[in-house]
Write an enzyme that holds these catalytic residues in place. Sequence first.
Site, PDB file in Angstrom:
ATOM      1  N   ARG A   1      91.466  56.983  68.383  1.00  0.00           N
ATOM      2  CA  ARG A   1      91.423  56.743  66.935  1.00  0.00           C
ATOM      3  C   ARG A   1      91.236  58.048  66.179  1.00  0.00           C
ATOM      4  O   ARG A   1      91.628  58.163  65.014  1.00  0.00           O
ATOM      5  CB  ARG A   1      90.299  55.747  66.591  1.00  0.00           C
ATOM      6  CG  ARG A   1      90.396  55.207  65.173  1.00  0.00           C
ATOM      7  CD  ARG A   1      89.388  54.113  64.903  1.00  0.00           C
ATOM      8  NE  ARG A   1      88.034  54.637  64.800  1.00  0.00           N
ATOM      9  CZ  ARG A   1      86.948  53.886  64.609  1.00  0.00           C
ATOM     10  NH1 ARG A   1      87.070  52.575  64.504  1.00  0.00           N
ATOM     11  NH2 ARG A   1      85.753  54.436  64.532  1.00  0.00           N
TER      12      ARG A   1
ATOM     13  N   ARG B   1      86.924  58.284  55.841  1.00  0.00           N
ATOM     14  CA  ARG B   1      87.921  58.843  56.774  1.00  0.00           C
ATOM     15  C   ARG B   1      89.236  58.966  56.027  1.00  0.00           C
ATOM     16  O   ARG B   1      89.455  58.267  55.021  1.00  0.00           O
ATOM     17  CB  ARG B   1      88.126  57.874  57.950  1.00  0.00           C
ATOM     18  CG  ARG B   1      86.895  57.707  58.791  1.00  0.00           C
ATOM     19  CD  ARG B   1      87.126  56.604  59.839  1.00  0.00           C
ATOM     20  NE  ARG B   1      85.907  56.349  60.561  1.00  0.00           N
ATOM     21  CZ  ARG B   1      85.564  55.178  61.082  1.00  0.00           C
ATOM     22  NH1 ARG B   1      86.370  54.135  60.965  1.00  0.00           N
ATOM     23  NH2 ARG B   1      84.440  55.042  61.737  1.00  0.00           N
TER      24      ARG B   1
ATOM     25  N   ARG C   1      78.052  56.097  69.090  1.00  0.00           N
ATOM     26  CA  ARG C   1      78.737  54.807  69.038  1.00  0.00           C
ATOM     27  C   ARG C   1      78.809  54.164  70.419  1.00  0.00           C
ATOM     28  O   ARG C   1      78.651  52.951  70.574  1.00  0.00           O
ATOM     29  CB  ARG C   1      80.141  54.980  68.453  1.00  0.00           C
ATOM     30  CG  ARG C   1      80.141  54.969  66.944  1.00  0.00           C
ATOM     31  CD  ARG C   1      81.275  55.757  66.337  1.00  0.00           C
ATOM     32  NE  ARG C   1      80.855  56.217  65.026  1.00  0.00           N
ATOM     33  CZ  ARG C   1      80.973  55.510  63.904  1.00  0.00           C
ATOM     34  NH1 ARG C   1      81.576  54.365  63.925  1.00  0.00           N
ATOM     35  NH2 ARG C   1      80.516  55.977  62.774  1.00  0.00           N
TER      36      ARG C   1
HETATM   37  N1  LIG Z   1      74.420  46.064  59.008  1.00  0.00           N
HETATM   38  C1  LIG Z   1      75.574  46.478  58.516  1.00  0.00           C
HETATM   39  N2  LIG Z   1      76.461  47.073  59.308  1.00  0.00           N
HETATM   40  C2  LIG Z   1      77.632  47.478  58.758  1.00  0.00           C
HETATM   41  C3  LIG Z   1      77.945  47.302  57.397  1.00  0.00           C
HETATM   42  N3  LIG Z   1      79.179  47.801  57.165  1.00  0.00           N
HETATM   43  C4  LIG Z   1      79.621  48.254  58.334  1.00  0.00           C
HETATM   44  N4  LIG Z   1      78.706  48.079  59.304  1.00  0.00           N
HETATM   45  C5  LIG Z   1      78.771  48.409  60.738  1.00  0.00           C
HETATM   46  O1  LIG Z   1      78.571  49.789  60.893  1.00  0.00           O
HETATM   47  C6  LIG Z   1      79.195  50.219  62.092  1.00  0.00           C
HETATM   48  C7  LIG Z   1      79.966  51.494  61.833  1.00  0.00           C
HETATM   49  O2  LIG Z   1      81.019  51.255  60.934  1.00  0.00           O
HETATM   50  P1  LIG Z   1      82.091  52.394  60.630  1.00  0.00           P
HETATM   51  O3  LIG Z   1      81.397  53.668  60.293  1.00  0.00           O
HETATM   52  O4  LIG Z   1      83.065  51.869  59.645  1.00  0.00           O
HETATM   53  O5  LIG Z   1      82.758  52.686  62.040  1.00  0.00           O
HETATM   54  P2  LIG Z   1      83.708  51.823  63.001  1.00  0.00           P
HETATM   55  O6  LIG Z   1      83.058  50.513  63.245  1.00  0.00           O
HETATM   56  O7  LIG Z   1      83.767  52.657  64.207  1.00  0.00           O
HETATM   57  O8  LIG Z   1      85.025  51.679  62.308  1.00  0.00           O
HETATM   58  C8  LIG Z   1      80.061  49.051  62.551  1.00  0.00           C
HETATM   59  O9  LIG Z   1      79.380  48.401  63.613  1.00  0.00           O
HETATM   60  C9  LIG Z   1      80.130  48.147  61.347  1.00  0.00           C
HETATM   61  O10 LIG Z   1      80.244  46.792  61.712  1.00  0.00           O
HETATM   62  C10 LIG Z   1      76.966  46.654  56.578  1.00  0.00           C
HETATM   63  O11 LIG Z   1      77.127  46.440  55.388  1.00  0.00           O
HETATM   64  N5  LIG Z   1      75.814  46.277  57.187  1.00  0.00           N
HETATM   65  N1  LIG Z   2      93.964  45.220  71.401  1.00  0.00           N
HETATM   66  C1  LIG Z   2      94.062  46.542  71.178  1.00  0.00           C
HETATM   67  N2  LIG Z   2      94.747  47.299  72.041  1.00  0.00           N
HETATM   68  C2  LIG Z   2      94.842  48.631  71.845  1.00  0.00           C
HETATM   69  N3  LIG Z   2      94.294  49.314  70.808  1.00  0.00           N
HETATM   70  C3  LIG Z   2      93.589  48.585  69.913  1.00  0.00           C
HETATM   71  C4  LIG Z   2      93.444  47.169  70.058  1.00  0.00           C
HETATM   72  N4  LIG Z   2      92.700  46.730  69.023  1.00  0.00           N
HETATM   73  C5  LIG Z   2      92.399  47.809  68.262  1.00  0.00           C
HETATM   74  N5  LIG Z   2      92.933  48.925  68.803  1.00  0.00           N
HETATM   75  C6  LIG Z   2      92.795  50.311  68.301  1.00  0.00           C
HETATM   76  O1  LIG Z   2      91.476  50.712  68.676  1.00  0.00           O
HETATM   77  C7  LIG Z   2      90.889  51.519  67.653  1.00  0.00           C
HETATM   78  C8  LIG Z   2      89.587  50.877  67.216  1.00  0.00           C
HETATM   79  O2  LIG Z   2      89.879  49.712  66.458  1.00  0.00           O
HETATM   80  P1  LIG Z   2      89.164  49.412  65.072  1.00  0.00           P
HETATM   81  O3  LIG Z   2      89.829  48.225  64.458  1.00  0.00           O
HETATM   82  O4  LIG Z   2      89.084  50.649  64.259  1.00  0.00           O
HETATM   83  O5  LIG Z   2      87.695  49.015  65.598  1.00  0.00           O
HETATM   84  P2  LIG Z   2      86.339  48.710  64.829  1.00  0.00           P
HETATM   85  O6  LIG Z   2      86.678  48.342  63.421  1.00  0.00           O
HETATM   86  O7  LIG Z   2      85.719  47.585  65.582  1.00  0.00           O
HETATM   87  O8  LIG Z   2      85.534  49.978  64.923  1.00  0.00           O
HETATM   88  C9  LIG Z   2      91.911  51.663  66.541  1.00  0.00           C
HETATM   89  O9  LIG Z   2      92.587  52.887  66.678  1.00  0.00           O
HETATM   90  C10 LIG Z   2      92.857  50.468  66.791  1.00  0.00           C
HETATM   91  O10 LIG Z   2      94.169  50.748  66.355  1.00  0.00           O
END
Ligand SMILES: Nc1nc2c(ncn2[C@@H]2O[C@H](COP(=O)(O)OP(=O)(O)O)[C@@H](O)[C@H]2O)c(=O)[nH]1
Ligand SMILES: Nc1ncnc2c1ncn2[C@@H]1O[C@H](COP(=O)(O)OP(=O)(O)O)[C@@H](O)[C@H]1O
Length: 207
Positions: free
Chosen positions: A146, A53, A157
């Site tokens: 986001r 991203r 998701r």
């Molecule tokens: N099993 C597994 N899940 C992962 C790993 N890295 C990231 N994830 C999971 O993959 C999912 C998608 O991650 P990402 O594409 O970064 O999207 P986001 O969680 O929406 O920020 C999330 O639930 C992460 O916790 C990994 O190494 N192994």
């Molecule tokens: N407590 C909160 N209140 C409002 N927005 C939040 C909070 N925690 C996270 N966010 C926002 O929500 C979105 C998802 O959070 P993120 O950390 O990317 O989630 P994840 O890593 O679990 O996918 C981001 O844009 C983040 O800035």
Amino acid sequence: MKDYNKEKAMAGPRPVVLSGPSGAGKSTLLKNLLKEYEGVFGFSVSHTTRSPRPGEENGKDYHYVTREYMQASIDKGEFIESAVFSGNMYGTSKASVQAVKDKNLICILDIDMQGVRAVKTTDLNPIYISIQPPSMNILEKRLRDRNTESEESLQKRLDAAQVDMEISKEPGIFDIVIVNDNLDDAYGKLKDALIEEIKKVQKNNLS
Ligand SMILES: Nc1nc2c(ncn2[C@@H]2O[C@H](COP(=O)(O)OP(=O)(O)O)[C@@H](O)[C@H]2O)c(=O)[nH]1
Ligand SMILES: Nc1ncnc2c1ncn2[C@@H]1O[C@H](COP(=O)(O)OP(=O)(O)O)[C@@H](O)[C@H]1O
């Protein structure tokens, strides 16, 4: 018994698994930890086949690789666990966790539910923490705001989130479940959960 304790001490601090639905706030919370406790926590940089991203850095947020490369590495036994999430491959390599352990830092893994189940069959022995959104509606709003997902990816998701939210209620999977409503409160709870491990590493760093 003595040898067992010695072995445990030599194994270094316990890793931490953060899991929970996409959009629950895992990255936000762990980035806060890494910033506030530099020299205490280290991030296990996963491999993924998804595209970076805007703002994400190769080697820092993920190792961005092709399916062919990832599958070949998995076949070679280089991964602790791997999973397919929302159509992309993700996995924790042995080298990523080892790199953090070598620095004597608390290794943080951000992995999905499949990863949690897989890690439970290993000897990693982490603290399992689930980060949950206050509700599906709030999760959807945060994910939309986001602005990182296509409509298709967003729906995948949200579908996965529904399952994740149900599973996280099952007893025995997570040591702690934190509902990320107010960010400061959730971060406070996360720090409380980890304070013993944090103190151990800080003490070791001083000695
Ligand atoms: N099993 C597994 N899940 C992962 C790993 N890295 C990231 N994830 C999971 O993959 C999912 C998608 O991650 P990402 O594409 O970064 O999207 P986001 O969680 O929406 O920020 C999330 O639930 C992460 O916790 C990994 O190494 N192994
Ligand atoms: N407590 C909160 N209140 C409002 N927005 C939040 C909070 N925690 C996270 N966010 C926002 O929500 C979105 C998802 O959070 P993120 O950390 O990317 O989630 P994840 O890593 O679990 O996918 C981001 O844009 C983040 O800035």
